[in-house]
Design a protein around this motif. Structure first.
Motif: not given
Length: 276
Positions: A72-82, A231-242
Motif C-alpha cells: 500500500g501507499n507509504t507502506v514498505k513491501a517488507t511490512e506484510y510478513s504476516f 491496520e492491515m499490515s504488520d503495523r496493525g494489532p496482533d488481534a486483527v492480523k491473527e
C-alpha cells in the motif's frame, strides 16, 4: 492423568505457535535487488519460501505456486510478513514487490477521472510485476507461472485487481485488503478474497465492490473486519492480523487444487463480522 493433561497442554501451545515456528525456522527470506534497464528502474523484491518445498521444487518433484504481494501507499513491501508467512507455510513462493520509490510522484486523487486518475500508477506497477515474473522464471523454473495469486493492500490491492483485469490468462486468485478504486473482476475462473475495513477516512468508490448477488454467483468472499484501513499490515494489532491470517489460511486450504487448475468458485466462504 496428569501426563495426559500435560500432553494436551503441549499440543495446544504447539498449535498456537505454529506460524511462529514455521516463519522462524522453516521459511527462507531473501531480498532480490532487480533493475529494469528498459525503464531505468530498480525493483526490490522480498522472497519468502518454505525450505522443504523449495528443495522439492529444485529436485523437480514439485511446482511452487506463486504469490505476488503489492504494498500500500507509504507502506514498505517488507511490512506484510504476516501475509507472506501464511502463504509460504502453504507452500507458495512469495514475492513482495516494493511498488513505489521515493523518487516517484506522490499518489494523487482526481475525482471524476477513471480510477481517480491513477491508471498510470497501475500501469507502472503492472510493469514491475511482469518484470519480476520474468526474473523469477530465470531463477526458479519449477514454479507455476500460469496460475498466480495476486495479493495487495490499499493501492496494492487496486494494482492486483487491475493486473487481474489485464492478464486473466495467468491469474487464478486475487486477495485484497481494502482496495478502493478498481472494480472487482467478475469471472468464473477467478477466486477472490477481500478484507474490508471500517474506516471513515477510506471509503470504497462506487462500483468497486460487487453486489451481494454478484458475489454469491461468482463465489467472491468479502470479509468485513471492522479494522482500520492502516491496520492491515504488520503495523496493525496482533488481534486483527491473527484473524486475517486464519481467514487467509482457510481460503488457501479451501481453494487449493493438486493440479493448480482455476479455483472452484461455487462455494463462497461466509464470515461473521462479529468474529473481528
Amino acid at each position: 492423568m496428569k501426563r495426559v493433561f500435560a500432553i494436551l497442554a503441549f499440543l495446544c501451545v504447539l498449535g498456537v505457535g505454529q506460524y511462529f515456528v514455521v516463519s522462524r525456522f522453516a521459511i527462507r527470506h531473501d531480498v532480490l535487488t532487480l533493475f529494469d534497464a528498459s525503464r531505468q528502474r530498480p525493483i526490490s523484491v522480498e522472497i519468502a519460501v518454505r525450505r522443504d518445498y523449495e528443495t522439492k521444487a529444485n529436485l523437480g518433484l514439485w511446482k511452487l505456486p506463486l504469490a505476488i504481494i503489492s504494498n500500500g501507499n507509504t507502506v514498505k513491501a517488507t511490512e506484510y510478513s504476516f501475509l507472506a508467512n501464511v502463504l509460504a507455510a502453504r507452500g507458495y513462493l512469495v514475492a513482495s514487490i516494493q511498488q513505489d520509490l521515493p523518487s516517484d510522484p506522490p499518489l494523487m486523487t482526481h475525482v471524476g477521472q477513471q480510477y481517480v486518475g491513477r491508471r498510470e500508477v497501475y500501469i507502472r506497477c503492472e510493469a514491475n510485476i511482469l518484470f519480476t515474473l520474468a526474473e523469477l522464471k530465470r531463477r526458479q523454473e519449477n514454479t507455476d507461472y500460469d496460475h498466480i495469486t495476486l495479493v495487495g493492500h490499499s493501492n496494492g490491492g487496486d494494482v492486483s485487481m487491475y493486473v487481474a483485469h489485464q492478464h486473466p490468462e495467468i491469474v487464478s486468485k486475487v486477495i485484497t485488503l481494502d482496495n478502493l478504486r478498481v472494480p472487482f473482476v467478475l469471472s468464473d475462473n477467478l477466486k477472490i478474497l477481500s478484507f474490508r475495513s471500517k474506516d471513515p477516512h477510506f471509503q470504497t468508490d462506487p462500483g468497486v465492490l460487487p453486489t451481494p448477488e454478484e458475489a454469491k454467483a461468482r463465489g467472491i468472499d468479502i470479509v468485513h473486519t471492522g479494522a482500520q484501513h492502516t491496520e492491515m499490515s504488520d503495523r496493525g494489532p496482533d488481534a486483527v492480523k491473527e484473524k486475517i491470517q486464519a481467514t487467509l489460511d482457510r481460503f488457501l486450504r479451501d481453494s487449493a487444487s493438486s493440479s493448480l487448475a482455476p479455483a472452484d468458485t461455487r462455494s463462497p466462504m461466509i464470515m461473521n463480522p462479529g468474529d473481528y
